[in-house]
Design an enzyme around this catalytic site. Structure first.
Site, PDB file in Angstrom:
ATOM      1  CE  LYS A  99      -3.813  -1.695   2.772  1.00 37.01           C
ATOM      2  NZ  LYS A  99      -5.006  -1.547   1.959  1.00 37.01           N
ATOM      3  NE  ARG A 111     -10.766 -10.192  -1.205  1.00 35.70           N
ATOM      4  CZ  ARG A 111     -11.063  -9.347  -1.977  1.00 35.70           C
ATOM      5  NH1 ARG A 111     -11.412  -9.834  -3.206  1.00 35.70           N
ATOM      6  NH2 ARG A 111     -11.093  -8.102  -1.834  1.00 35.70           N
TER       7      ARG A 111
HETATM    8  N1  BES Z   1      -7.872  -3.892   4.837  1.00 34.85           N
HETATM    9  C1  BES Z   1      -8.125  -3.315   3.667  1.00 34.85           C
HETATM   10  C2  BES Z   1      -9.332  -2.694   3.383  1.00 34.85           C
HETATM   11  C3  BES Z   1      -9.592  -1.320   4.134  1.00 34.85           C
HETATM   12  C4  BES Z   1      -9.377  -0.151   3.313  1.00 34.85           C
HETATM   13  C5  BES Z   1      -9.991  -1.294   5.238  1.00 34.85           C
HETATM   14  C6  BES Z   1      -9.487   1.180   4.099  1.00 34.85           C
HETATM   15  C7  BES Z   1      -9.945   0.018   6.014  1.00 34.85           C
HETATM   16  C8  BES Z   1      -9.844   1.183   5.251  1.00 34.85           C
HETATM   17  C9  BES Z   1      -8.026  -4.597   2.641  1.00 34.85           C
HETATM   18  O1  BES Z   1      -7.133  -5.670   3.153  1.00 34.85           O
HETATM   19  C10 BES Z   1      -7.707  -4.203   1.373  1.00 34.85           C
HETATM   20  O2  BES Z   1      -6.434  -3.916   1.231  1.00 34.85           O
HETATM   21  N2  BES Z   1      -8.532  -4.128   0.621  1.00 34.85           N
HETATM   22  C11 BES Z   1      -8.056  -3.874  -0.815  1.00 34.85           C
HETATM   23  C12 BES Z   1      -8.552  -5.247  -1.749  1.00 34.85           C
HETATM   24  C13 BES Z   1      -8.181  -4.758  -3.331  1.00 34.85           C
HETATM   25  C14 BES Z   1      -6.717  -5.085  -3.393  1.00 34.85           C
HETATM   26  C15 BES Z   1      -8.937  -5.896  -4.058  1.00 34.85           C
HETATM   27  C16 BES Z   1      -8.703  -2.635  -1.301  1.00 34.85           C
HETATM   28  O3  BES Z   1      -9.968  -2.538  -0.642  1.00 34.85           O
HETATM   29  O4  BES Z   1      -8.225  -1.891  -1.860  1.00 34.85           O
HETATM   30 MN    MN Z   2      -5.277  -5.619   2.391  1.00 38.90          MN
END
Ligand code: BES
Ligand code: MN
Ligand code: ZN
Length: 487
Positions: free
Chosen positions: A256, A331
């Site tokens: 990220k 997931r």
């Molecule tokens: N933990 C994150 C989701 C999240 C984002 C929680 C903002 C709280 C605030 C999750 O693990 C994630 O990174 N999701 C990705 C999925 C994508 C790569 C398909 C996302 O939502 O960007």
């Molecule tokens: Mn994530």
């Protein structure tokens, strides 16, 4: 903060009066001038009025009428939070709250907002700010309030506080093991059991999703099993809550970016903390339901051996997954927990997870994305509970057509869809691992706030605790044998 109960009305110290109709003002200890002033003010703009009598405080509180019942209750909570702010500023230590003519509902809601708004995460300040919790003694005065009402309120506040503390705790001091230890402490206090599966057991169980996410971590994964099974339980098969316990989400190799993205990811175990908070509450208040919580936990980091985009893994139930984005890790660990839940033949499984930025984009901090296979009645009950406690749930669809978006060329399924409908494709992924009535709650938006929102402070909010506990309380009422009801 200590909340206590009193049934008589000796007028001493600082006082708050909750008012439904201005006629009630005549009973208050006000002189003619004050009465006229308060009457005019409250008629003009209902809210929280302050009268300072040389060090003794009197607050008079009214809310806007004409709103839906649940919104009125929420306004009382918010007024309670306003008092918390004034108390902090003015260093008020003790206060008595009277329901002049409002009844006990508004009084309890006001006290709830006051106590929830009084939260602060102070353990890392070295200059004594921790002691600046001025409001330490709150007395509720109302003949209709029972000691059980106070016990319930205190338990809710304690649970939300514990959950917020866990969410606010950085990963350096709350890794997967420590998180499991906290669940154990909560269990010893409240009376539920916690079994923690460790790395070797997780390997034996072939929890391929949890193990894959954990590959980049130097800390072992844990899988916590919390159980509250009272003799009074009205259900014979458990209701299982599953919570995402990613103690820090860097994204892994699909790293990220830091600003406004990775920087808050210590909160990625908010779902796991919330389900533990619900079991804690159920145990403390002896809710007559057989409940369990499952929390798979690990951090998600890049490393020499980290799970790599393109890897194919085999999950606990044998499903193969092509991992195309290591940041879609939630997931993977939840899917193993959902397959594992099948062993207990549950009546209902509800998972709670900070799963997608997509849910946060759709709803911001105000709503929870709900979806699932449990049917319209269960979803309606969750939404009802959400409206009541103001942790509102909006239903997203799990139409078959979305399955197309997570088809893999080389495995049973892939762990990402496209940018569109990201919260839903995450839900569709999870659905493949369920074989019982199931609801998925994506709390990515409201679980960690960038700034305070009334009685929800900046940072960890405790989202999910009050929602699910209310849902379960309402469920008890709906199935309790009629003869048991005291009306
Ligand atoms: N933990 C994150 C989701 C999240 C984002 C929680 C903002 C709280 C605030 C999750 O693990 C994630 O990174 N999701 C990705 C999925 C994508 C790569 C398909 C996302 O939502 O960007
Ligand atoms: Mn994530
Ligand atoms: Zn995550």
């Amino acid at each position: 903060m200590e909340i206590q109960l009193k049934n008589d009305k000796p007028a001493v110290g600082n006082q708050v009066f909750l008012i439904a109709a201005t006629a009630a003002l005549r009973q208050l200890p006000l002189n003619e001038n004050e009465l006229a002033y308060v009457q005019a003010k409250l008629t003009d703009a209902p809210g929280l009025l302050t009268l300072n009598r040389l060090g003794r405080w009197i607050f008079i509180v009214a809310i806007d009428g004409g709103k839906a019942q649940n919104q009125q209750v929420e306004l009382w909570r918010r007024r309670g939070n306003e008092l918390a702010a004034i108390a902090k500023k003015e260093k008020i230590r003790a206060i008595e709250i009277h329901a002049a003519d409002t009844g006990k509902g508004p009084l309890l809601a006001f006290a709830e907002g006051l106590a929830l708004g009084n939260y602060a995460f102070t353990k890392y300040f070295t200059d004594g700010q921790a002691k600046q919790q001025y409001l330490s003694e709150v007395t509720l005065v109302h003949g209709d309030i029972a000691p059980a009402d106070i016990e319930r309120l205190k338990a809710i506040i304690d649970s939300v506080t514990l959950v917020r503390d866990m969410v606010n705790e950085p990963v350096v001091s709350l890794n997967a093991l420590k998180l499991a230890e906290r669940f154990g402490e909560m269990g010893r206090e409240a009376g539920f059991t916690t079994e923690v599966l460790h790395q070797n057991q997780i390997e034996s169980l072939r929890m391929g999703g949890l193990l894959a996410v954990n590959k980049g971590s130097i800390d072992p994964a844990t899988f916590s099993i919390l159980e509250w099974k009272p003799e009074t339980a009205l259900n014979s098969r458990p209701i299982i809550l599953v919570g995402k316990g990613v103690v820090f989400d860097t994204g892994g190799l699909s790293l990220k970016p830091t600003p406004q993205s990775m920087d808050y990811m210590k909160s990625d175990m908010a779902g796991g903390a919330a389900v533990a908070g619900v079991i804690y509450l159920a145990a403390r208040l002896k809710l007559p339901l057989y409940l369990m919580a499952l929390v798979p936990a690990t951090d998600n980091r890049p490393d020499g051996n980290a799970i790599t985009p393109g890897d194919v893994i085999t999950m606990h139930n044998g499903t193969t997954v092509e991992v195309l984005n290591t940041d879609a890790e939630g997931r993977l660990i939840l899917a193993d927990a959902l397959s594992f839940a099948r062993n207990y033949h549950p009546d209902l499984v509800i998972d709670v997870a900070t799963l997608t930025g997509s849910a946060a984009m759709a709803l911001s901090t105000q709503g929870i994305a709900g979806m699932g296979s449990a049917g319209a009645e269960t979803m309606a009950r969750l939404q009802q509970a959400g409206d009541e406690v103001y942790e509102r749930v909006v239903e997203f669809p799990l139409w078959d057509e979305y399955d197309e978006m997570i088809k893999s060329d080389i495995a049973d399924v892939k762990n990402i869809g496209s940018r569109e409908a990201g919260a839903i494709t995450a839900g569709k992924f999870l659905q493949r691992f369920t074989a019982y009535p199931w609801v998925h709650l994506d709390i990515a938006g409201p679980s960690f706030l960038p700034s305070a929102d009334h009685y929800r402070p900046k940072g960890g909010s405790g989202t999910g605790v009050r929602l699910l506990f209310r849902f379960l309380e309402n469920y008890v009422e709906s199935i309790r044998p009629k003869a048991d009801k005291l009306e």
